[in-house]
Scaffold this active site. Sequence first.
Site, PDB file in Angstrom:
ATOM      1  N   ASP A  35      -6.596  -3.652  -5.475  1.00  0.00           N
ATOM      2  CA  ASP A  35      -7.684  -2.940  -4.797  1.00  0.00           C
ATOM      3  C   ASP A  35      -7.342  -1.463  -4.770  1.00  0.00           C
ATOM      4  OD1 ASP A  35      -9.812  -2.135  -3.312  1.00  0.00           O
ATOM      5  OD2 ASP A  35      -9.134  -3.028  -1.433  1.00  0.00           O
ATOM      6  N   SER A  77      -7.994   2.690  -6.262  1.00  0.00           N
ATOM      7  CA  SER A  77      -9.094   3.637  -6.419  1.00  0.00           C
ATOM      8  C   SER A  77      -9.319   3.911  -7.908  1.00  0.00           C
ATOM      9  CB  SER A  77      -8.763   4.914  -5.654  1.00  0.00           C
ATOM     10  OG  SER A  77      -9.922   5.707  -5.570  1.00  0.00           O
ATOM     11  N   GLU A 105       0.880  -1.192   0.000  1.00  0.00           N
ATOM     12  CA  GLU A 105       0.000   0.000   0.000  1.00  0.00           C
ATOM     13  C   GLU A 105       0.907   1.227   0.000  1.00  0.00           C
ATOM     14  OE1 GLU A 105      -3.392   1.200   0.127  1.00  0.00           O
ATOM     15  OE2 GLU A 105      -2.294   3.089   0.312  1.00  0.00           O
ATOM     16  N   ASP A 137       5.320   1.516  -3.252  1.00  0.00           N
ATOM     17  CA  ASP A 137       4.643   1.692  -4.523  1.00  0.00           C
ATOM     18  C   ASP A 137       4.405   0.322  -5.186  1.00  0.00           C
ATOM     19  OD1 ASP A 137       3.854   2.319  -7.056  1.00  0.00           O
ATOM     20  OD2 ASP A 137       5.584   3.592  -7.527  1.00  0.00           O
ATOM     21  N   GLY A 138       3.139  -0.017  -5.360  1.00  0.00           N
ATOM     22  CA  GLY A 138       2.790  -1.316  -5.947  1.00  0.00           C
ATOM     23  C   GLY A 138       3.300  -1.455  -7.370  1.00  0.00           C
TER      24      GLY A 138
HETATM   25  N1  SPD Z   1     -14.991   4.364  -7.022  1.00  0.00           N
HETATM   26  C1  SPD Z   1     -14.199   3.876  -5.956  1.00  0.00           C
HETATM   27  C2  SPD Z   1     -13.575   2.550  -6.227  1.00  0.00           C
HETATM   28  C3  SPD Z   1     -12.746   2.162  -5.081  1.00  0.00           C
HETATM   29  C4  SPD Z   1     -12.228   0.798  -5.140  1.00  0.00           C
HETATM   30  N2  SPD Z   1     -11.363   0.480  -4.049  1.00  0.00           N
HETATM   31  C5  SPD Z   1     -11.900   0.674  -2.766  1.00  0.00           C
HETATM   32  C6  SPD Z   1     -11.022   0.217  -1.670  1.00  0.00           C
HETATM   33  C7  SPD Z   1     -11.744  -0.659  -0.734  1.00  0.00           C
HETATM   34  N3  SPD Z   1     -10.873  -1.533  -0.075  1.00  0.00           N
END
Ligand code: SPD
Length: 276
Positions: free
Chosen positions: A157, A159, A107, A138-139
């Site tokens: 996982d 964003s 992470e 950094d992944g």
């Molecule tokens: N639009 C938001 C998408 C987020 C995906 N990852 C969320 C992290 C949850 N562990």
Amino acid sequence: MTNEWYYEQFENHTRLGMRVRRRLVTEQSEFQKIELFEAERYGRVLALDGVYQTSEAEEYFYHEMLVHPAMTSAPRIRRALVIGGGDGGTAREVLKHPEVEQCVMVEIDARVVEACKAHLPAIGTAWDDPRLDLRIGDGIAFVKEADTEPFDVIFLDGSDPIGPSTGLYDEAFYRGCTRVLAPHGVFALQSESPFLMRGIFLRIQETLRRVFGRVDPYFGPAPIYGCGIWSWTCASRGIDPTAIVDARAERIETQSRYYNRDVHRGAFAVPNDLRR
Ligand code: SPD
């Protein structure tokens, strides 16, 4: 209770709002704006750069669906890698499988992990599991450079493709994943909303197909993301993600709130407009 409403806005057409009860964290880290608050109906909520990431009330849809389809169909699940996932929900689901001997989690933002450990203990329940090897870094660099034994399963996982997550959608990153994935391995990732972020969803599928060969998108609810319809994708060199290992699935079903084998099979049905 405050009169504050928190909104995530999608371009210039849609907003998803929550009534805020109490703010817990509002800070700018080296990478992004971190906000944690208590909301009516959703419990504690994490948002990064204005985008909802997780909430206590409904996170199980997303985390169970990201993790268990791959974990119940991959040939081996001894070594797992999680990229991102700073709230701990993905690692928690991975570590529910007793066959996992090691779960490396990379992470980028230490402050997200610290804030979630402090304020979202109901989501990150596996921080102390001795099989978890948490690395702050950094992944993208990790998959490109790490000198590591290959992983049986990799979970992304991240964003949305803004801020520190942008590079997680590039072909170069996916190629890095193939470098650290065993030949029989499965890469599972969140792949955005097939409705609200259709272009991104389709681009992810095309790029993964070029890099891995086989891609299987699947669909389900994620109540606080976009329009609520979400997608995840399994990519591999030819593993069928609907070939479920019953013993593993049976065991996980007793601990999951959303995932079961019927949901698993149904989730891989591709709606007509996306199939075209
Ligand atoms: N639009 C938001 C998408 C987020 C995906 N990852 C969320 C992290 C949850 N562990």
